[in-house]
Design a protein around this motif. Structure first.
Motif, PDB file in Angstrom:
ATOM      1  N   ASN A 147     -22.859  79.193  23.517  1.00 20.31           N
ATOM      2  CA  ASN A 147     -23.410  77.951  24.050  1.00 20.31           C
ATOM      3  C   ASN A 147     -24.118  78.252  25.369  1.00 20.31           C
ATOM      4  OD1 ASN A 147     -23.875  75.333  24.907  1.00 20.31           O
ATOM      5  ND2 ASN A 147     -21.735  74.818  25.216  1.00 20.31           N
ATOM      6  N   PRO A 148     -25.428  78.034  25.497  1.00 17.17           N
ATOM      7  CA  PRO A 148     -26.370  77.470  24.542  1.00 17.17           C
ATOM      8  C   PRO A 148     -27.323  78.505  23.941  1.00 17.17           C
ATOM      9  CG  PRO A 148     -27.285  77.265  26.717  1.00 17.17           C
ATOM     10  CD  PRO A 148     -26.012  78.061  26.861  1.00 17.17           C
ATOM     11  N   ALA A 149     -27.041  79.806  24.156  1.00 21.50           N
ATOM     12  CA  ALA A 149     -27.992  80.836  23.731  1.00 21.50           C
ATOM     13  C   ALA A 149     -27.983  81.061  22.222  1.00 21.50           C
ATOM     14  CB  ALA A 149     -27.695  82.155  24.448  1.00 21.50           C
ATOM     15  N   LEU A 150     -26.886  80.639  21.567  1.00 14.59           N
ATOM     16  CA  LEU A 150     -26.729  80.733  20.110  1.00 14.59           C
ATOM     17  C   LEU A 150     -26.723  82.175  19.602  1.00 14.59           C
ATOM     18  CD1 LEU A 150     -28.812  77.670  18.870  1.00 14.59           C
ATOM     19  CD2 LEU A 150     -26.386  77.814  19.459  1.00 14.59           C
ATOM     20  N   GLU A 151     -26.155  83.082  20.396  1.00 15.98           N
ATOM     21  CA  GLU A 151     -25.916  84.444  19.933  1.00 15.98           C
ATOM     22  C   GLU A 151     -24.709  84.438  18.998  1.00 15.98           C
ATOM     23  OE1 GLU A 151     -27.117  86.007  24.373  1.00 15.98           O
ATOM     24  OE2 GLU A 151     -25.292  84.915  23.847  1.00 15.98           O
ATOM     25  N   VAL A 152     -24.748  85.323  18.011  1.00 12.53           N
ATOM     26  CA  VAL A 152     -23.678  85.384  17.013  1.00 12.53           C
ATOM     27  C   VAL A 152     -22.910  86.686  17.174  1.00 12.53           C
ATOM     28  CG1 VAL A 152     -23.142  85.449  14.550  1.00 12.53           C
ATOM     29  CG2 VAL A 152     -24.931  83.910  15.409  1.00 12.53           C
ATOM     30  N   ALA A 153     -21.591  86.589  17.207  1.00 13.51           N
ATOM     31  CA  ALA A 153     -20.725  87.749  17.359  1.00 13.51           C
ATOM     32  C   ALA A 153     -20.159  88.171  16.010  1.00 13.51           C
ATOM     33  CB  ALA A 153     -19.580  87.434  18.319  1.00 13.51           C
ATOM     34  N   ASP A 154     -19.882  89.452  15.888  1.00 15.55           N
ATOM     35  CA  ASP A 154     -19.218  89.999  14.698  1.00 15.55           C
ATOM     36  C   ASP A 154     -17.714  89.895  14.936  1.00 15.55           C
ATOM     37  OD1 ASP A 154     -18.072  91.585  12.693  1.00 15.55           O
ATOM     38  OD2 ASP A 154     -19.748  92.982  12.662  1.00 15.55           O
ATOM     39  N   ILE A 155     -17.112  88.824  14.459  1.00 18.10           N
ATOM     40  CA  ILE A 155     -15.709  88.555  14.762  1.00 18.10           C
ATOM     41  C   ILE A 155     -14.808  89.675  14.266  1.00 18.10           C
ATOM     42  CG2 ILE A 155     -13.772  86.981  14.386  1.00 18.10           C
ATOM     43  CD1 ILE A 155     -15.804  84.708  14.097  1.00 18.10           C
ATOM     44  N   ALA A 156     -14.994  90.089  13.024  1.00 17.49           N
ATOM     45  CA  ALA A 156     -14.108  91.091  12.439  1.00 17.49           C
ATOM     46  C   ALA A 156     -14.190  92.416  13.189  1.00 17.49           C
ATOM     47  CB  ALA A 156     -14.453  91.290  10.965  1.00 17.49           C
ATOM     48  N   ALA A 157     -15.404  92.864  13.517  1.00 18.37           N
ATOM     49  CA  ALA A 157     -15.566  94.136  14.212  1.00 18.37           C
ATOM     50  C   ALA A 157     -14.993  94.079  15.625  1.00 18.37           C
ATOM     51  CB  ALA A 157     -17.038  94.529  14.249  1.00 18.37           C
ATOM     52  N   ILE A 158     -15.235  92.971  16.320  1.00 23.68           N
ATOM     53  CA  ILE A 158     -14.707  92.831  17.679  1.00 23.68           C
ATOM     54  C   ILE A 158     -13.188  92.750  17.654  1.00 23.68           C
ATOM     55  CG2 ILE A 158     -14.607  91.280  19.672  1.00 23.68           C
ATOM     56  CD1 ILE A 158     -17.564  90.631  19.146  1.00 23.68           C
ATOM     57  N   ALA A 159     -12.635  92.017  16.694  1.00 25.09           N
ATOM     58  CA  ALA A 159     -11.178  91.914  16.590  1.00 25.09           C
ATOM     59  C   ALA A 159     -10.556  93.283  16.345  1.00 25.09           C
ATOM     60  CB  ALA A 159     -10.799  90.944  15.479  1.00 25.09           C
ATOM     61  N   ALA A 160     -11.163  94.074  15.478  1.00 26.07           N
ATOM     62  CA  ALA A 160     -10.630  95.407  15.193  1.00 26.07           C
ATOM     63  C   ALA A 160     -10.658  96.282  16.443  1.00 26.07           C
ATOM     64  CB  ALA A 160     -11.420  96.063  14.063  1.00 26.07           C
ATOM     65  N   ALA A 185      -8.875  84.352   9.908  1.00 24.14           N
ATOM     66  CA  ALA A 185      -8.975  85.158   8.690  1.00 24.14           C
ATOM     67  C   ALA A 185      -9.778  86.432   8.921  1.00 24.14           C
ATOM     68  CB  ALA A 185      -9.626  84.330   7.574  1.00 24.14           C
ATOM     69  N   LEU A 186     -10.553  86.475  10.002  1.00 23.99           N
ATOM     70  CA  LEU A 186     -11.361  87.651  10.336  1.00 23.99           C
ATOM     71  C   LEU A 186     -10.689  88.535  11.379  1.00 23.99           C
ATOM     72  CD1 LEU A 186     -14.841  85.886  10.453  1.00 23.99           C
ATOM     73  CD2 LEU A 186     -13.952  87.354   8.627  1.00 23.99           C
ATOM     74  N   GLY A 187      -9.457  88.196  11.747  1.00 27.07           N
ATOM     75  CA  GLY A 187      -8.701  89.053  12.647  1.00 27.07           C
ATOM     76  C   GLY A 187      -8.388  88.482  14.010  1.00 27.07           C
ATOM     77  N   ALA A 188      -8.919  87.308  14.345  1.00 26.20           N
ATOM     78  CA  ALA A 188      -8.622  86.719  15.653  1.00 26.20           C
ATOM     79  C   ALA A 188      -7.154  86.307  15.726  1.00 26.20           C
ATOM     80  CB  ALA A 188      -9.521  85.509  15.908  1.00 26.20           C
ATOM     81  N   ASP A 189      -6.633  86.248  16.943  1.00 30.20           N
ATOM     82  CA  ASP A 189      -5.254  85.818  17.175  1.00 30.20           C
ATOM     83  C   ASP A 189      -5.165  84.338  17.503  1.00 30.20           C
ATOM     84  OD1 ASP A 189      -3.950  88.564  17.190  1.00 30.20           O
ATOM     85  OD2 ASP A 189      -5.445  88.811  18.778  1.00 30.20           O
ATOM     86  N   LEU A 190      -6.217  83.814  18.099  1.00 34.38           N
ATOM     87  CA  LEU A 190      -6.215  82.433  18.572  1.00 34.38           C
ATOM     88  C   LEU A 190      -7.597  81.821  18.384  1.00 34.38           C
ATOM     89  CD1 LEU A 190      -4.516  83.782  21.638  1.00 34.38           C
ATOM     90  CD2 LEU A 190      -3.472  81.784  20.579  1.00 34.38           C
ATOM     91  N   VAL A 191      -7.611  80.532  18.125  1.00 36.48           N
ATOM     92  CA  VAL A 191      -8.858  79.782  17.994  1.00 36.48           C
ATOM     93  C   VAL A 191      -8.746  78.536  18.869  1.00 36.48           C
ATOM     94  CG1 VAL A 191     -10.279  78.386  16.422  1.00 36.48           C
ATOM     95  CG2 VAL A 191      -9.374  80.595  15.670  1.00 36.48           C
ATOM     96  N   VAL A 192      -9.848  78.168  19.483  1.00 40.19           N
ATOM     97  CA  VAL A 192      -9.883  76.986  20.340  1.00 40.19           C
ATOM     98  C   VAL A 192     -10.974  76.040  19.858  1.00 40.19           C
ATOM     99  CG1 VAL A 192     -10.508  76.182  22.653  1.00 40.19           C
ATOM    100  CG2 VAL A 192      -8.898  78.051  22.394  1.00 40.19           C
TER     101      VAL A 192
END
Length: 359
Positions: A147-160, A185-192
């Motif tokens: 927010n607000p740049a709208l960049e997308v992160a690789d959740i699974a790779a970052i979580a690993a 489901a992609l490896g995160a521990d917490l969601v907000v």
């Protein structure tokens, strides 16, 4: 405290409608009522209004089922963020996106100044850079899209990468909602979530939630809510739950509108850039000429409302750099659009007419 309902055989759209309901019985209500009480008769599990409320439980059952974890509701999205950051041990390093919600950045910077934690800001779309920053980190916190740049992160790779260094992973899923991505489901521990936004969806609630993958983190979040007192009001919780019931149809319409507007905005002479991650209903446009033309744009529409929040049924937009706390790397002319559920031709006619006056 409670685990998510077993709705694993149902589509998320259905879970949003059926979870958190009273048991089916003759003359039973379809909805959990609003429990307006601060006090409970002794001998049960709740004991006091700061410890629990049946309205919270219904909301938490639904969002927990949607995210695939254990939900704890809070008075606001910032209260939920604060509780999650409280899981970081004193002096721990938090890796976070350079572009994030200004409230999150301000909270991280304040705690860093107080010596409560250390923070390193990174380009969250650069997975290799994020992975390198994970060494020695206690938590990797990020939004995707940002927010607000709208960049997308690789959740699974970052979580690993984070887990390889023993760091927790927390994801703000407000923009995407659990209908478009499920970070746990992609490896995160917490969601907000800022439940103020898409979950409630009608610009009439301020509320937040955190969802934990483990019972241990759920218990810690409940303790922070209880001791900090950042509890949601029963009526707001009821309204947020009612909003979730229509999340699927609202999001489907808003996302379709956003995608069509992106198609029509592409190449517009008044714009330098159109940013859209390919999903969701948030679009950012960079108006040619910077702050002046962008400010003119948000003043010249009839349907689009100049407002700072997002995720409601109505379309809103704002120039983000009007806020002093916004990151200087965000272009002066960036206008964030929260696309609503109005008829897309009406939205386009209103927006394009305003763009034509500044183009």
């Amino acid at each position: 405290m409670h685990a998510a309902s077993d709705d694993s055989d149902l589509h998320p759209d259905t879970v949003a409608v059926v979870a958190g309901r009273p048991a089916h019985a003759p003359d039973a209500p379809m909805n959990v009522p609003v429990h307006l009480t601060s006090t409970y008769v002794a001998g049960g599990d709740i004991a006091y209004g700061r410890y629990g409320n049946p309205s919270w439980t219904a909301f938490e059952d639904v969002l927990g089922a949607l995210e695939g974890g254990r939900c704890v509701s809070f008075a606001s999205g910032m209260a939920a963020i604060s509780a999650v950051l409280d899981l970081v041990e004193p002096g721990g390093l938090v890796v976070a996106p350079r572009h994030s919600y200004t409230g999150t950045v301000a909270l991280l910077e304040e705690r860093a100044q107080q010596g409560r934690l250390r923070v390193e800001f990174v380009d969250i779309a650069d997975t290799a850079a994020v992975a390198a920053a994970c060494e020695g980190a206690a938590m990797v916190w990020f939004e995707t899209p940002t927010n607000p740049a709208l960049e997308v992160a690789d959740i699974a790779a970052i979580a690993a990468a984070a887990h390889a260094h023993g760091a927790l992973v927390a994801v703000d899923n407000t923009f995407a909602t659990p209908l478009l991505q499920r970070p746990l489901a992609l490896g995160a521990d917490l969601v907000v979530h800022s439940a103020t936004k898409y979950l409630s969806g009608h610009s009439d609630v301020v509320m937040g939630a955190a969802i934990a993958a483990s019972a241990e983190h759920e218990a810690a979040l409940v303790q922070r809510r209880t001791l900090g007192g950042a509890i949601p009001a029963p009526l707001e919780t009821y309204l947020a739950l009612r909003g979730i019931r229509t999340l699927a149809v609202r999001l489907e319409r808003a996302q379709a509108n956003a995608q069509e507007l992106v198609r029509r905005l592409d190449g517009h002479p008044a714009l330098d850039e159109v940013r859209y991650p390919g999903f969701g209903a948030i679009v950012s446009i960079v108006v040619r000429g910077g702050a002046g033309p962008a400010d003119a744009l948000v003043e010249r529409t009839r349907l689009w409302v100049h407002a700072t929040s997002l995720g409601g049924v109505e379309s809103t937009f704002e120039r983000r750099r009007r806020w002093p706390a916004e990151q200087p790397t965000i272009p002066e002319g960036l206008v964030r659009l929260s696309v609503g559920i109005e008829q897309v031709d009406d939205l386009w006619r209103d927006l394009s007419a305003a763009l034509d006056t500044i183009g």
